[in-house]
Design an enzyme around this catalytic site. Structure first.
Site, PDB file in Angstrom:
ATOM      1  N   SER A 145       0.930  -1.144  -0.073  1.00 44.20           N
ATOM      2  CA  SER A 145      -0.012   0.033   0.094  1.00 44.20           C
ATOM      3  C   SER A 145       0.908   1.350   0.177  1.00 44.20           C
ATOM      4  O   SER A 145       1.915   1.259  -0.566  1.00 44.20           O
ATOM      5  CB  SER A 145      -0.922  -0.123   1.278  1.00 44.20           C
ATOM      6  OG  SER A 145      -1.778   1.084   1.209  1.00 44.20           O
ATOM      7  N   TYR A 159      -3.787   7.854  -7.331  1.00 43.50           N
ATOM      8  CA  TYR A 159      -2.972   7.198  -6.541  1.00 43.50           C
ATOM      9  C   TYR A 159      -3.320   6.937  -5.159  1.00 43.50           C
ATOM     10  O   TYR A 159      -3.689   6.046  -4.676  1.00 43.50           O
ATOM     11  CB  TYR A 159      -1.549   7.774  -6.352  1.00 43.50           C
ATOM     12  CG  TYR A 159      -0.509   6.766  -5.729  1.00 43.50           C
ATOM     13  CD1 TYR A 159      -0.068   5.794  -6.505  1.00 43.50           C
ATOM     14  CD2 TYR A 159      -0.071   7.153  -4.692  1.00 43.50           C
ATOM     15  CE1 TYR A 159       1.045   5.154  -5.719  1.00 43.50           C
ATOM     16  CE2 TYR A 159       1.012   6.564  -3.801  1.00 43.50           C
ATOM     17  CZ  TYR A 159       1.403   5.374  -4.680  1.00 43.50           C
ATOM     18  OH  TYR A 159       2.296   4.574  -4.003  1.00 43.50           O
ATOM     19  N   LYS A 163      -4.524   3.300  -3.351  1.00 39.50           N
ATOM     20  CA  LYS A 163      -4.162   2.928  -2.285  1.00 39.50           C
ATOM     21  C   LYS A 163      -5.081   2.645  -1.123  1.00 39.50           C
ATOM     22  O   LYS A 163      -4.943   1.897  -0.233  1.00 39.50           O
ATOM     23  CB  LYS A 163      -2.773   3.674  -1.778  1.00 39.50           C
ATOM     24  CG  LYS A 163      -1.896   3.592  -2.604  1.00 39.50           C
ATOM     25  CD  LYS A 163      -1.229   2.159  -3.198  1.00 39.50           C
ATOM     26  CE  LYS A 163      -0.091   2.081  -4.017  1.00 39.50           C
ATOM     27  NZ  LYS A 163       0.351   0.523  -4.070  1.00 39.50           N
TER      28      LYS A 163
END
Length: 257
Positions: A145, A159, A163
């Site tokens: 992660s 992004y 994550k």
């Protein structure tokens, strides 16, 4: 230094041609694992394999684009064909973070990043879990992660979303597979000195040396091997009662609000 043992275990690592993935592959081999180096970069991936085998370890390379379901399925099959089973997987492959604000994000890059960082990780989980469940002897899966899944930065909308999603699918997979002896955890790196981080800082026009203290209570970037150590512990039997959690390797960044 005495390492946690992965003696004779089979470990599959995606994005293993460079950076954290390469460091993880090398460390796992040093700990005794037979390593499957999976990446879309054939030349660099094979170089990692050559380095491992040249040091007396066992490794093989598999080409994969994790956004493609058929290629992911073939990757897992190749690991089993090479070594007979799958005991450990580290889902590390990811794209460089985006660099646009929410009101102006690049839809094309959003789609590509989500296809790799979120869908690709989910596809890896799917086929790794199927193999481990079929084997019936448990296993350990580690998803990579990011601190961006907990403490977002501006300009990384895709992004950050991906994550957060990786954290979520990690917990779902842990809930569903504990009864099968399969542990699923995540590692959330902070500022790690990798080509991806340096590329992201370059996109934003930031000097790595000057910016490091803003991302780390220790005032420096971590080395990829420091993240690999966390993955090694989660892969080993030393973490036998750990599942459904996220380990932060971030020099206190997430907690320093």
């Amino acid at each position: 230094m005495t390492l946690p043992s992965l003696q004779d275990k089979v470990a599959l690592i995606t994005g293993a041609a460079m950076g954290m993935g390469e460091a993880t592959a090398r460390l796992f081999a040093e700990a005794g694992a037979r390593v499957v180096v999976a990446d879309f970069n054939d030349e660099k991936g094979q170089a990692v394999v050559d380095a491992i085998t040249g040091s007396g370890g066992a490794a093989t390379f598999v080409h994969v684009d994790i956004s493609k379901a058929e290629q992911v399925q073939n990757m897992v099959r190749a690991a089993v064909d090479a070594y007979g089973r799958l005991d450990v997987a580290v889902n590390n492959a990811a794209l460089t973070p985006d660099d646009k604000p929410a009101h102006d994000f690049d839809e094309g890059y959003w789609d590509r990043l989500m296809a790799v960082d979120l869908k690709g990780t989910a596809l890896c989980l799917k086929h790794e879990l199927r193999q481990m469940r079929d084997q019936g002897v448990g296993g350990s899966i580690i998803n990579i992660s990011s601190v961006s899944g907990f403490r977002p930065q501006p300009g990384n909308i895709a992004y950050v979303a991906a994550k957060h999603g990786v954290n979520g699918i990690t917990k779902v997979a842990a809930l569903e597979n504990g009864a099968h002896g399969i542990r699923v955890n995540a590692v959330a790196p902070g500022a790690i000195d990798t080509p991806m981080l340096r590329g992201a800082l370059e996109q934003f026009g930031l000097d790595p040396q000057a910016y490091a203290p803003q991302l780390s209570l220790l005032g420096r970037f971590a080395q990829p091997g420091e993240v690999a150590q966390a993955s090694l512990w989660l892969a080993s039997d030393l973490s036998s009662y750990v599942t459904g959690t996220v380990i932060h390797v971030d020099a206190g960044y997430v907690g320093a609000r």
